[in-house]
Every structure is written in structure tokens, then in C-alpha cells.
Scaffold this motif. Structure first.
Motif, mmCIF file in Angstrom:
data_model
loop_
_atom_site.group_PDB
_atom_site.id
_atom_site.type_symbol
_atom_site.label_atom_id
_atom_site.label_comp_id
_atom_site.label_asym_id
_atom_site.label_seq_id
_atom_site.Cartn_x
_atom_site.Cartn_y
_atom_site.Cartn_z
ATOM 1 N N THR A 1 -2.383 -9.804 -1.128
ATOM 2 C CA THR A 1 -3.624 -10.503 -2.146
ATOM 3 C C THR A 1 -4.483 -10.566 -0.888
ATOM 4 N N GLY A 2 -4.331 -10.862 -0.215
ATOM 5 C CA GLY A 2 -5.900 -10.849 1.178
ATOM 6 C C GLY A 2 -5.384 -12.521 1.191
ATOM 7 N N GLN A 3 -4.683 -13.135 0.613
ATOM 8 C CA GLN A 3 -4.492 -14.646 1.073
ATOM 9 C C GLN A 3 -4.380 -14.753 2.369
ATOM 10 N N HIS A 4 -3.166 -14.306 3.462
ATOM 11 C CA HIS A 4 -3.130 -14.554 4.636
ATOM 12 C C HIS A 4 -3.338 -13.423 5.483
ATOM 13 N N SER A 5 -3.446 -13.419 6.588
ATOM 14 C CA SER A 5 -4.121 -12.109 7.693
ATOM 15 C C SER A 5 -3.767 -10.688 7.338
ATOM 16 N N PHE A 6 -4.045 -10.000 7.767
ATOM 17 C CA PHE A 6 -3.846 -8.356 7.396
ATOM 18 C C PHE A 6 -2.418 -8.227 7.741
ATOM 19 N N ALA A 7 -2.500 -8.330 9.475
ATOM 20 C CA ALA A 7 -1.451 -8.283 10.310
ATOM 21 C C ALA A 7 0.270 -8.893 10.083
ATOM 22 N N HIS A 8 -0.335 -10.355 9.093
ATOM 23 C CA HIS A 8 0.849 -10.953 8.888
ATOM 24 C C HIS A 8 1.596 -10.464 7.545
ATOM 25 N N GLU A 9 0.898 -10.007 7.288
ATOM 26 C CA GLU A 9 1.205 -9.055 5.632
ATOM 27 C C GLU A 9 2.108 -8.036 5.922
ATOM 28 N N GLN A 10 1.116 -7.500 6.920
ATOM 29 C CA GLN A 10 2.121 -5.865 7.258
ATOM 30 C C GLN A 10 3.499 -6.403 7.962
ATOM 31 N N THR A 11 3.871 -7.339 8.732
ATOM 32 C CA THR A 11 5.110 -8.198 9.213
ATOM 33 C C THR A 11 5.631 -8.516 7.916
ATOM 34 N N GLN A 12 5.282 -9.039 7.532
ATOM 35 C CA GLN A 12 6.329 -9.277 5.883
ATOM 36 C C GLN A 12 7.090 -7.938 5.339
ATOM 37 N N LEU A 13 6.016 -7.048 5.320
ATOM 38 C CA LEU A 13 6.284 -5.731 4.470
ATOM 39 C C LEU A 13 7.208 -5.265 5.020
ATOM 40 N N MET A 14 7.362 -4.686 6.626
ATOM 41 C CA MET A 14 7.733 -3.401 7.723
ATOM 42 C C MET A 14 8.488 -4.169 8.153
ATOM 43 N N ALA A 15 9.381 -2.783 8.078
ATOM 44 C CA ALA A 15 10.352 -2.498 8.829
ATOM 45 C C ALA A 15 10.634 -2.673 10.926
ATOM 46 N N ASP A 16 9.923 -1.038 10.158
ATOM 47 C CA ASP A 16 9.200 -0.105 11.505
ATOM 48 C C ASP A 16 7.720 0.702 11.287
ATOM 49 N N ARG A 17 7.099 -0.311 12.337
ATOM 50 C CA ARG A 17 5.494 0.671 12.244
ATOM 51 C C ARG A 17 6.092 1.801 13.741
ATOM 52 N N SER A 18 6.940 1.392 14.108
ATOM 53 C CA SER A 18 6.786 2.151 15.826
ATOM 54 C C SER A 18 6.899 3.427 15.763
ATOM 55 N N LYS A 19 6.834 4.257 15.003
ATOM 56 C CA LYS A 19 6.888 5.335 14.666
ATOM 57 C C LYS A 19 7.123 6.146 13.170
ATOM 58 N N PRO A 20 6.102 7.373 13.540
ATOM 59 C CA PRO A 20 5.936 7.624 11.602
ATOM 60 C C PRO A 20 7.522 8.475 11.169
ATOM 61 N N LEU A 21 7.685 7.388 10.119
ATOM 62 C CA LEU A 21 9.037 7.803 9.318
ATOM 63 C C LEU A 21 8.067 8.759 8.228
ATOM 64 N N LEU A 22 9.235 9.828 8.006
ATOM 65 C CA LEU A 22 8.602 10.485 6.544
ATOM 66 C C LEU A 22 9.023 10.093 5.584
ATOM 67 N N GLY A 23 10.178 9.338 5.017
ATOM 68 C CA GLY A 23 10.556 8.480 4.387
ATOM 69 C C GLY A 23 9.819 6.990 4.067
ATOM 70 N N GLY A 24 9.100 6.842 5.075
ATOM 71 C CA GLY A 24 7.925 5.416 5.161
ATOM 72 C C GLY A 24 9.447 4.487 5.440
ATOM 73 N N SER A 25 8.980 3.149 5.535
ATOM 74 C CA SER A 25 9.974 1.481 6.090
ATOM 75 C C SER A 25 9.451 0.938 4.924
ATOM 76 N N SER A 26 10.113 -0.048 4.362
ATOM 77 C CA SER A 26 10.501 -1.123 3.726
ATOM 78 C C SER A 26 11.155 -2.776 4.023
ATOM 79 N N LYS A 27 11.151 -3.275 4.288
ATOM 80 C CA LYS A 27 11.620 -5.457 3.978
ATOM 81 C C LYS A 27 11.830 -5.230 3.051
ATOM 82 N N VAL A 28 10.795 -4.918 2.013
ATOM 83 C CA VAL A 28 10.920 -5.546 0.853
ATOM 84 C C VAL A 28 11.398 -4.440 -0.285
ATOM 85 N N ASP A 29 11.681 -5.002 -1.944
ATOM 86 C CA ASP A 29 11.876 -4.243 -2.903
ATOM 87 C C ASP A 29 11.106 -4.644 -3.729
ATOM 88 N N VAL A 30 10.203 -5.640 -4.190
ATOM 89 C CA VAL A 30 9.514 -5.589 -4.891
ATOM 90 C C VAL A 30 8.033 -6.175 -3.967
#
Ligand SMILES: Nc1ncnc2c1ncn2[C@@H]1O[C@H](COP(=O)(O)OP(=O)(O)OP(=O)(O)O)[C@@H](O)[C@H]1O
Length: 636
Positions: free
Chosen positions: A234-263
């Protein structure tokens, strides 16, 4: 004598002129055929005249020219052509349904009284148990109607991917407090609970941070023990914080994407930030896209958010465009990991591995994303709905009992059923049956006193559960809170010391406050430590505070949608509630017109207060003292 003679001559002259005129008229009639008008006047039966009069009354304009009659057929003459007839005016229903999507015309109108036991619904044992733990034994009407649609009994239709038989979308219009949130939370949890790998599979978009927090609580409560990971953005936390919460792997481009969350539950602005700025954030695996408070969100097309979100759920035309949004370095060849079936063709499109062979990847596959729109005042604007490119949408309209009952008296059952659709199409929104509505007309100067009169003479607030008061702006909220505080001080000071001297506790709740402060105030109100919450329209939509018994529109709402959402903060989930609108004298005509147009005026009682009423008179000195202090405060 002379005078008598002149009078006689004048009379003879006049008689002569009259005879000449009558003779000329007789001659004219003999020479010319009777005019159509004369014929018609002679022949027209009384019934016809009545019909013309009725039609004139309907149109409310000048009398229509008389009808022409066909010339009678003479023996041997050609048959006459029928004369053109004025077509009957189209009915209200025909007009409302004209050019309407057939899906909407065939909407499922749901009786709000319909319920179903949780035991009879096609839910997993775990879900039944969890719902009962939450005190939910019966499903409300909107849930009863929607669950079989979103959770069909066939396992294939509950699958996470349905590339060859994608699910149909749905639009749901149901009154405030009727349980729309659970109507999507339960099916989402049931379908996603079968997943093995975590991917972002459900996205819920809401207009405000407070609503995001509320819906998250519902997901967490219902999904407890099912292993689903739920996050918010929602923007209540910093963008970087949200990215860490949401993303499992940002180190290399993945065609299928990456996510730590289901919802993911989010506001549209922050969603676009992640789509555009978070590497590997992808919507290709979405199974559900929920747009709650849809009419409000569709009206907020900033950043073109909807088009971008919809585009991200569909396979892109090229590999580079697939990565254009979230990865600026499109020259890097992405790793092919688990792609969603609809996106599998991307492998064949890879610039580094051109493939001439037709494989399963080349089979066209549809996105499995099911779009679900919810609101108590859902738009039926075809332009706005077209932007969503809905797939064979089903419409569910939970229609008010009152409107259906009226319809049943007057029309056939089928027509009565159509009432819900017509009301929906014509933007005549339903409010909860358990809601009582009132309005008071007052001068601007007496409005503050009228509010305190409601509190102390009509049991609004304090001892009768919480009261929400809506004012027009953050500034108006702050001012009104000060007034109530001053009023209560003056009132309590005048009470004998042994009477308990309980004041009405009041707090502001507006966009001026930081999110943390707002949360603390809301908690205090829910815990009944605060009697009166004065707020802007920030909380008018969606906020679910169960104990609110009274809602006061201190400043009248500007349109009927706002009215429906404000009054809908009470009388939720089948409870009773009262709504009061304070209307300034110069606004009264417009206010009534607004309600009349929405077919709602008859439901709203006009409450009259007399200046000489004892309770009113008792409060006048406190009002004067409070206004005086308010003036001093603001002039400093
Ligand atoms: N089947 C049920 N049994 C008991 N309570 C329920 C049930 N379904 C929903 N509720 C409760 O009803 C209240 C209102 O539900 P919800 O907030 O989903 O309403 P809504 O239709 O989304 O309203 P709005 O249009 O104002 O957002 C909530 O407190 C919710 O927990």
C-alpha cells in the motif's frame, strides 16, 4: 320617435348581415367536401378521445392533432393503405435494457433472505471447521449464490490453471454489509490451498490502505492453518521493504517470475510501482483478480493502472516486451523456469532459440485469471466495464427485499425478478433491510445543536453503541470535533457532581492523520472507548465496524452513491441500525430530489424538531457556550 326609428334600422341591417353570412357558409359547405377534422369529430368514439387525452397527459404537452381516419373503401376502388400509427412509448424496462450486455440482462437476481448452512455448501472439511470457529454457521445470500459459481464441484474447474477452459468472470452488486468480502475470500482460500509451489495467484485491489488492512485480516482469519502466504502493498512501508516481503528471487531474470506470497492485497498505485519497478514481479500465474469497491476503482484511472494490470495477466507479444516492465536489461536472456501455460509460447518466441517446429507450446492457451468485481454501487457503465474485457461475465445482483416485494404485488414473477436488474441498471441501489433512515431539515446555524440534540434526546451514540458522523472535509471534521468537546464540557460542568458526569468522548478520523494514528483510533472506537468518530468519506466505503448503531451525515452527501456507502456503515450483517442526515434548508429540495430519483425518498423519514421542545431548549445554553469558545479558538 327619431331615436326609435334609427334603432330599428340598425337592427334590420344587423339581421341582414347575419343572414348573408349564414347563407355564404351553407354555400361553402355545399361546394367543398367535409374537412378531416369535422369528419373525425363526428365519428370519433368516446373511448378514442379518452385515449388521446391520456396520451396527452402522459406527454405533458399540447393536445395532439386529431387522428386521421382511413378513407372508406369504395366498391371497385383500390384498398387504402393503413395510416401510420404513433408507436407505443417503450416501457421503463425496455429503455433500461436497451443496448445492454445480454449477460447483464440475464443477471442472477438473488433474494437477500436466502441463506445456506455451511454444512450444506461444497466446502472442504477444514474450511467448514474454520468458519464455525469464526462463528459463521450460515452463508449469507451473496455467498450462497457465489460459492457454487466460484467453487464448482468438478475438480477440473477448481484447478489453478485452466488454459483450455478458462473460468468465466463475475460482477457482483450487493448491499453494504451483506458479506461480499467472504464471498471471494472463501473460494480463493479453497482453490489456492491445493497449490504446491508458491506463486502470486490471487490479487485483490482496493481503494484505500485501511480497506487493504481489513481484507488482510479476513484472509488471515479464514486461511489460518492452510499454509497460504498473504501480503499487502500500500505504500505504507518503503518500496524496498515491500520488495523484500514479496519477492523470493530478484538476482536473475526469471521468465516465470518469482514470489514469496500466494495472495497480494494492494492499492492500485503501489501495484503499478511493483509491476514497473520490481524485477520478476509477474501476474502471469494469477488465478483470481478481485476488484473490490469496483466502481470507485474504475473511476480512478490514474497511471492507467487497470490497462497495465490486465496486460500483465495476458501473454505478451514478444519476449522483450515481457521483460520491458520489470527488467530494464532486456538483452539478458531470462531463465526459463515454471511459466504459466498461457505464457509458454514465450519459449518459442525466444530470440536466442528460434523454433521452426510446432510443439505443445504453440497451442493457443488462455490466461486462467478470473476477474471478480464487487460493489454495493457497482457501475453499469458499459464503457467502464468494456475496459475490463470480461470473459463471458456472470452478473449477480442481490436485490432489496422491499423492492422485490413491491414488484411481486404488481407484476408477474418474471418481471419482479427483472426488478433487481432494472434497479441495478438504473442505479437504484439497495440498502440493508434492517436500516432505518431519517433526515432533519435545519438552518446552517443550528446544525451543531441539531447533532447534539440527536445525541442527547434521540439516543444517537453514547449509551447506544458507537456513532459515526460524516463531515465534508478534514477541516470540517477537526472543527466539529472541537465543537463537540466544548459542548460536552459545558454540559457536564452544569451537571451536579454526583451524577457521574459522563461526557461523550469524540475523536477525529480523517486523511490528516498518520496511518498509525488512524489505526489506534479505530481500535479505540471498536473497543468502545470512543463514543463518536467524526470522519470524512475516507471510511465511508467498506469499513466494517460491527457495533456502529448510528450514522449521521452532518454534511449532506453529495450524491446517492456516497449516501449509500455512508449509511451502510451501520445495519451490517443483519444487525439493526439508524442513519440520520442533517440537511440545511437551502439543500433540502436537492437532497429530496436526489433520493427521489433513486426511488428511495419514501424510505427516509422526515423528523421534525420544534424549537420549543424541552430537550432542545435545555441544550441551547451549552450550544452557545461551545460556539463562543470555538470562535475564540479559531480567531486566535
Ligand atoms: N455468513 C456470515 N455470517 C456471519 N457474519 C458474516 C457472514 N458473512 C459476513 N459476515 C460479517 O458481516 C460483516 C460485513 O461483511 P463485509 O464487510 O464483507 O460486507 P460488504 O458486503 O463487503 O460491505 P461493504 O459494501 O460495506 O464493503 C462483517 O463483519 C463480516 O464478518
Amino acid at each position: 320617435m327619431e331615436r326609435k326609428k334609427r334603432r330599428k334600422e340598425r337592427k334590420e341591417k344587423k339581421d341582414g348581415e347575419r343572414k348573408d353570412k349564414a347563407g355564404r357558409e351553407r354555400k361553402r359547405r355545399r361546394l367543398s367536401p367535409p374537412s378531416e377534422h369535422e369528419e373525425e369529430e363526428k365519428d370519433k368514439p368516446d373511448e378514442d378521445q379518452d385515449q388521446v387525452a391520456e396520451a396527452d397527459a402522459d406527454r405533458g404537452d399540447k393536445p395532439a392533432p386529431p387522428k386521421r381516419q382511413p378513407t372508406p373503401d369504395l366498391p371497385g376502388a383500390l384498398p387504402s393503405f393503413p395510416l401510420p400509427r404513433r408507436p407505443d412509448a417503450p416501457s421503463k424496462l425496455d429503455l433500461a435494457l436497451q443496448g445492454l450486455d445480454s449477460a447483464l440482462a440475464n443477471a442472477e437476481v438473488v433474494d437477500p433472505a436466502v441463506t445456506r448452512s455451511v454444512d450444506d455448501a461444497s466446502l472442504s472439511e477444514k474450511m467448514r471447521r474454520r468458519l464455525k470457529e469464526l462463528g459463521i454457521g450460515e452463508l449469507f445470500a451473496v455467498q450462497t449464490a457465489l460459492l457454487p459459481f466460484l467453487l464448482p464441484s468438478s475438480p477440473a474447474q477448481r484447478a489453478l490453471y485452466m488454459p483450455y477452459d478458462p473460468p468465466r468472470d463475475a460482477c457482483v452488486s450487493a448491499p453494504t454489509g451483506s458479506g461480499k468480502t467472504l464471498a471471494y475470500v472463501i473460494p480463493i482460500v479453497e482453490v489456492l490451498a491445493s497449490r504446491i509451489v508458491t506463486r502470486l495467484r490471487a490479487l485483490v485491489v482496493l481503494p484505500t490502505r485501511d480497506l487493504v488492512a481489513q481484507v488482510r485480516e479476513t484472509f488471515e482469519a479464514v486461511g489460518k492453518g492452510r499454509g497460504l502466504k498473504i501480503a499487502t502493498a500500500t505504500g505504507q512501508h518503503s518500496f524496498a521493504h515491500e520488495q523484500t516481503q514479496l519477492m523470493a528471487d530478484r538476482s536473475k531474470p526469471l521468465l516465470g517470475g518469482s514470489s514469496k506470497v500466494d495472495v497480494l492485497i494492494c492499492t492500485p498505485g503501489r501495484l503499478i510501482d511493483h509491476l514497473e519497478g520490481t524485477p520478476n514481479f509477474t501476474l502471469q500465474h494469477l488465478r483470481f483478480l478481485v476488484i473490490d469497491e469496483a466502481d470507485r476503482l474504475l473511476a480512478q484511472l490514474f497511471q492507467d493502472w487497470l490497462a497495465k494490470v490486465l496486460a500483465a495477466t495476458r501473454p505478451p507479444s514478444s519476449l522483450s516486451s515481457a521483460f520491458a516492465l520489470s527488467s530494464p536489461s532486456s538483452s539478458v536472456v531470462p531463465h526459463a523456469d515454471a511459466l504459466a501455460p498461457a505464457f509458454a509460447s514465450l519459449l518459442g518466441l525466444s530470440p536466442s532459440s528460434p523454433s521452426g517446429l510446432l510443439t505443445e507450446f504453440d497451442e493457443p492457451k488462455a490466461s486462467s485469471c478470473q476477474k471478480l468485481l464487487f460493489s454495493a454501487t457497482l457501475t453499469r457503465d458499459p464503457g467502464k466495464l468494456a475496459a475490463l474485457a470480461l470473459r463471458e461475465p456472470r452478473y449477480f445482483v442481490v436485490a432489496g427485499e422491499r423492492k422485490r416485494a413491491q414488484g411481486a404485488e404488481e407484476r408477474e414473477e418474471e418481471a419482479g425478478k427483472m426488478d433487481g436488474v432494472v434497479d441495478f441498471v438504473m442505479e437504484k441501489f439497495s440498502v440493508p433491510e434492517t436500516l432505518e433512515e431519517h433526515y432533519l431539515v435545519t438552518s446552517a446555524a443550528q446544525k451543531p445543536l441539531a447533532l447534539m440534540y440527536l445525541v442527547h434526546a434521540r439516543g444517537v451514540g453514547a449509551d447506544s453503541g458507537g456513532v459515526l458522523v460524516f463531515a465534508k472535509s478534514a477541516e470540517a471534521v477537526a472543527r466539529l470535533v472541537k465543537f463537540v468537546e466544548f459542548f460536552e464540557e459545558a454540559r457536564v460542568d452544569a451537571l451536579p457532581a454526583d451524577t457521574g458526569r459522563r461526557r461523550v468522548s469524540v475523536k477525529a478520523y480523517s486523511s490528516d492523520l498518520a496511518p498509525g494514528e488512524r489505526r489506534a483510533i479505530l481500535e479505540g472506537f471498536k473497543a468502545r472507548k470512543i463514543d463518536m468518530l467524526v470522519c470524512s468519506d475516507l471510511v465511508a466505503r467498506g469499513m466494517d465496524i460491527s457495533h456502529v448503531e448510528h450514522v449521521v451525515s452532518y454534511d449532506a452527501p453529495v450524491d446517492v452513491r456516497k449516501y449509500v456507502h455512508r449509511v451502510g456503515r451501520t445495519a451490517r450483517a443483519g444487525r439493526k441500525g439508524c442513519a440520520w442526515s442533517l440537511v440545511e434548508e437551502q439543500e433540502a429540495r436537492w437532497f429530496k430530489e436526489m433520493l427521489r430519483e433513486a426511488d428511495h425518498l419514501a424510505r427516509v423519514k422526515h423528523v421534525r424538531v420544534r424549537d420549543e421542545e424541552k430537550k432542545w431548549k435545555e441544550l441551547v445554553p451549552f450550544n452557545e457556550a461551545a460556539l463562543k469558545r470555538l470562535k475564540e479558538t479559531y480567531s486566535r
